[in-house]
Design a protein around this motif. Structure first.
Motif, PDB file in Angstrom:
ATOM      1  N   GLY A  40       0.806  -1.215   0.000  1.00 23.36           N
ATOM      2  CA  GLY A  40       0.000   0.000   0.000  1.00 23.36           C
ATOM      3  C   GLY A  40       0.837   1.261   0.000  1.00 23.36           C
ATOM      4  N   SER A  41       1.899   1.286   0.803  1.00 24.31           N
ATOM      5  CA  SER A  41       2.762   2.472   0.870  1.00 24.31           C
ATOM      6  C   SER A  41       3.419   2.749  -0.476  1.00 24.31           C
ATOM      7  CB  SER A  41       3.828   2.276   1.954  1.00 24.31           C
ATOM      8  OG  SER A  41       3.236   2.085   3.217  1.00 24.31           O
ATOM      9  N   SER A  42       3.915   1.698  -1.131  1.00 32.80           N
ATOM     10  CA  SER A  42       4.563   1.859  -2.431  1.00 32.80           C
ATOM     11  C   SER A  42       3.573   2.371  -3.474  1.00 32.80           C
ATOM     12  CB  SER A  42       5.159   0.528  -2.893  1.00 32.80           C
ATOM     13  OG  SER A  42       6.078   0.025  -1.953  1.00 32.80           O
ATOM     14  N   THR A  43       2.375   1.829  -3.444  1.00 28.72           N
ATOM     15  CA  THR A  43       1.346   2.258  -4.391  1.00 28.72           C
ATOM     16  C   THR A  43       0.981   3.720  -4.186  1.00 28.72           C
ATOM     17  OG1 THR A  43       0.415   0.021  -4.496  1.00 28.72           O
ATOM     18  CG2 THR A  43      -1.005   1.832  -5.205  1.00 28.72           C
ATOM     19  N   LEU A  44       0.829   4.134  -2.940  1.00 29.41           N
ATOM     20  CA  LEU A  44       0.479   5.520  -2.641  1.00 29.41           C
ATOM     21  C   LEU A  44       1.573   6.474  -3.106  1.00 29.41           C
ATOM     22  CD1 LEU A  44      -1.532   7.475  -1.349  1.00 29.41           C
ATOM     23  CD2 LEU A  44      -0.341   7.143   0.833  1.00 29.41           C
ATOM     24  N   VAL A  45       2.841   6.124  -2.862  1.00 26.66           N
ATOM     25  CA  VAL A  45       3.961   6.959  -3.304  1.00 26.66           C
ATOM     26  C   VAL A  45       3.959   7.093  -4.824  1.00 26.66           C
ATOM     27  CG1 VAL A  45       6.484   7.047  -3.514  1.00 26.66           C
ATOM     28  CG2 VAL A  45       5.427   6.497  -1.300  1.00 26.66           C
ATOM     29  N   ALA A  46       3.787   5.978  -5.523  1.00 26.01           N
ATOM     30  CA  ALA A  46       3.778   6.002  -6.990  1.00 26.01           C
ATOM     31  C   ALA A  46       2.623   6.858  -7.513  1.00 26.01           C
ATOM     32  CB  ALA A  46       3.663   4.577  -7.529  1.00 26.01           C
ATOM     33  N   ALA A 181      -7.001   4.746  -2.485  1.00 25.00           N
ATOM     34  CA  ALA A 181      -7.740   3.881  -1.561  1.00 25.00           C
ATOM     35  C   ALA A 181      -6.837   3.012  -0.703  1.00 25.00           C
ATOM     36  CB  ALA A 181      -8.713   2.993  -2.346  1.00 25.00           C
ATOM     37  N   VAL A 182      -5.548   2.938  -1.036  1.00 25.48           N
ATOM     38  CA  VAL A 182      -4.626   2.111  -0.241  1.00 25.48           C
ATOM     39  C   VAL A 182      -4.355   2.714   1.133  1.00 25.48           C
ATOM     40  CG1 VAL A 182      -3.502   1.161  -2.291  1.00 25.48           C
ATOM     41  CG2 VAL A 182      -2.572   3.228  -1.238  1.00 25.48           C
ATOM     42  N   ILE A 183      -4.846   3.926   1.375  1.00 25.08           N
ATOM     43  CA  ILE A 183      -4.644   4.547   2.688  1.00 25.08           C
ATOM     44  C   ILE A 183      -5.228   3.669   3.794  1.00 25.08           C
ATOM     45  CG2 ILE A 183      -5.301   6.503   4.149  1.00 25.08           C
ATOM     46  CD1 ILE A 183      -5.088   8.287   1.705  1.00 25.08           C
ATOM     47  N   ALA A 184      -6.413   3.110   3.557  1.00 28.57           N
ATOM     48  CA  ALA A 184      -7.041   2.237   4.569  1.00 28.57           C
ATOM     49  C   ALA A 184      -6.197   0.991   4.834  1.00 28.57           C
ATOM     50  CB  ALA A 184      -8.455   1.852   4.134  1.00 28.57           C
ATOM     51  N   PRO A 185      -5.755   0.247   3.806  1.00 29.04           N
ATOM     52  CA  PRO A 185      -4.872  -0.900   4.064  1.00 29.04           C
ATOM     53  C   PRO A 185      -3.567  -0.511   4.750  1.00 29.04           C
ATOM     54  CG  PRO A 185      -5.787  -1.039   1.858  1.00 29.04           C
ATOM     55  CD  PRO A 185      -6.187   0.296   2.393  1.00 29.04           C
ATOM     56  N   TRP A 205      10.360  -7.289  -3.962  1.00 34.24           N
ATOM     57  CA  TRP A 205       9.311  -7.776  -4.857  1.00 34.24           C
ATOM     58  C   TRP A 205       7.982  -7.069  -4.594  1.00 34.24           C
ATOM     59  CZ3 TRP A 205      10.893  -9.894  -8.971  1.00 34.24           C
ATOM     60  CH2 TRP A 205      11.971 -10.793  -8.987  1.00 34.24           C
ATOM     61  N   ILE A 206       7.611  -6.925  -3.341  1.00 36.29           N
ATOM     62  CA  ILE A 206       6.335  -6.300  -3.019  1.00 36.29           C
ATOM     63  C   ILE A 206       6.403  -4.793  -3.237  1.00 36.29           C
ATOM     64  CG2 ILE A 206       6.652  -5.834  -0.547  1.00 36.29           C
ATOM     65  CD1 ILE A 206       3.557  -7.377  -2.260  1.00 36.29           C
ATOM     66  N   ILE A 207       7.587  -4.208  -3.083  1.00 37.19           N
ATOM     67  CA  ILE A 207       7.745  -2.784  -3.375  1.00 37.19           C
ATOM     68  C   ILE A 207       7.590  -2.536  -4.881  1.00 37.19           C
ATOM     69  CG2 ILE A 207       9.399  -0.879  -3.401  1.00 37.19           C
ATOM     70  CD1 ILE A 207      10.463  -1.947  -0.727  1.00 37.19           C
ATOM     71  N   PHE A 208       8.182  -3.420  -5.701  1.00 40.30           N
ATOM     72  CA  PHE A 208       8.004  -3.322  -7.151  1.00 40.30           C
ATOM     73  C   PHE A 208       6.533  -3.497  -7.517  1.00 40.30           C
ATOM     74  CE2 PHE A 208       7.635  -5.548 -11.265  1.00 40.30           C
ATOM     75  CZ  PHE A 208       8.173  -4.580 -12.098  1.00 40.30           C
ATOM     76  N   ASP A 209       5.870  -4.410  -6.846  1.00 38.24           N
ATOM     77  CA  ASP A 209       4.442  -4.630  -7.077  1.00 38.24           C
ATOM     78  C   ASP A 209       3.651  -3.351  -6.808  1.00 38.24           C
ATOM     79  OD1 ASP A 209       2.113  -6.066  -7.631  1.00 38.24           O
ATOM     80  OD2 ASP A 209       1.857  -6.691  -5.553  1.00 38.24           O
ATOM     81  N   GLY A 210       3.966  -2.702  -5.687  1.00 41.16           N
ATOM     82  CA  GLY A 210       3.254  -1.490  -5.316  1.00 41.16           C
ATOM     83  C   GLY A 210       3.611  -0.280  -6.148  1.00 41.16           C
TER      84      GLY A 210
END
Length: 289
Positions: A40-46, A181-185, A205-210
């Motif tokens: 979630g954090s990676s997605t929000l930053v991106a 919406a990743v703020i909640a997760p 891997w999960i950071i790349f995913d996000g």
């Protein structure tokens, strides 16, 4: 290019990209809360970086949360993310993708009831064939998951369908909304990690995913309802059902059964036939106009 054709292309690319999500989650090797926080954090930053860059070079940038409809979509995608990520750890992948695939059916019913979008017989037929194909793919694995994980997957399917229908009804550009919406997760995962500590074997891997996979996939899939109907958007979520096992085959050397390959072939062929039919129909309407 007609708006409908554009919508089909965008959602197809989004569906293919989303199929990398589960393999990357498995490669990271961590507990559900740590994965939820990092993803979630990676997605929000991106999302914020992309939005700020877009805003700097153009005034025609979509809003992060477009009004009340945007808030409702944020809530739906927040529920989807928490349910989906948790279900990865509490039920089998077969159960998860099968149940989430029913978002197509939920989306069709909700669009029919609330938007009065009566699905064409061809769309209903295509959905029926695809559901049959998914049943073939996961038949052997349906009994391997727990009830809790299955309920989480069901929650993800319903919330995805609801988000698609709300986006379609509003007509607003929701490209960035599921990413916010990743703020909640993040809050949920962060609270648990603060108590239990961060546990991820391969965080890159999960950071790349996000940072890459999730922003591209959900931006395109969330933009789709602006151009095509809810049931059509939901059908492209089914690509994850057949493609994720293929990526796992290459990455983890888990050879899918002949049954999975057969069901996957039916699903892909059905999607292609339906997409080609929609493109031809859209072209005829454009020429007539």
């Amino acid at each position: 290019m007609s708006p409908h054709t554009k919508g089909l292309i965008l959602t197809a690319i989004g569906g293919v990209t989303l199929a990398f999500d589960i393999p990357l989650i498995k490669l990271a090797g961590g507990d559900v809360w740590s994965i939820l926080l990092l993803r979630g954090s990676s997605t929000l930053v991106a999302a914020l970086i992309a939005w700020l860059v877009w805003r700097a070079i153009s005034r025609d940038v979509p809003p992060l949360i477009p009004g009340k409809a945007g808030l409702a979509v944020v809530a739906c995608y927040g529920v989807t993310s928490i349910c989906f990520m948790s279900a990865v750890f509490y039920t089998s992948t077969a159960n998860l993708v099968f149940i989430v695939a029913f978002s197509t059916v939920f989306s069709t019913v909700l669009s029919w009831v609330f938007l009065r979008e009566v699905p064409r017989p061809q769309t209903l037929l295509a959905m029926g064939v695809m559901i049959l194909a998914i049943a073939i793919i996961v038949q052997d694995g349906l009994s391997s998951g727990g009830w809790f994980g299955d309920l989480l997957a069901l929650g993800a399917a319903i919330s995805i369908a609801t988000a698609i229908v709300i986006s379609r009804a509003s007509g607003r550009d929701m490209g960035f909304t599921p990413l916010i919406a990743v703020i909640a997760p993040i809050l949920v995962g962060g609270t648990m990690v603060a108590s239990n500590g961060l546990n991820v074997e391969a965080p890159w891997w999960i950071i790349f995913d996000g940072l890459v996979v999730i922003p591209i996939a959900f931006f395109l899939l969330a933009t789709g309802p602006k151009y095509i109907s809810g049931p059509e958007v939901a059908m492209f979520y089914l690509l994850e059902t057949v493609l994720a096992p293929i990526w796992v085959w290459y990455i983890f050397a888990e050879v899918p059964s002949n049954q999975s390959l057969f069901g996957g072939a039916i699903l892909i062929v059905t999607l292609l036939i339906h997409a080609v039919w929609q493109l031809k129909k859209s072209r005829k309407r454009r020429l007539a106009a």
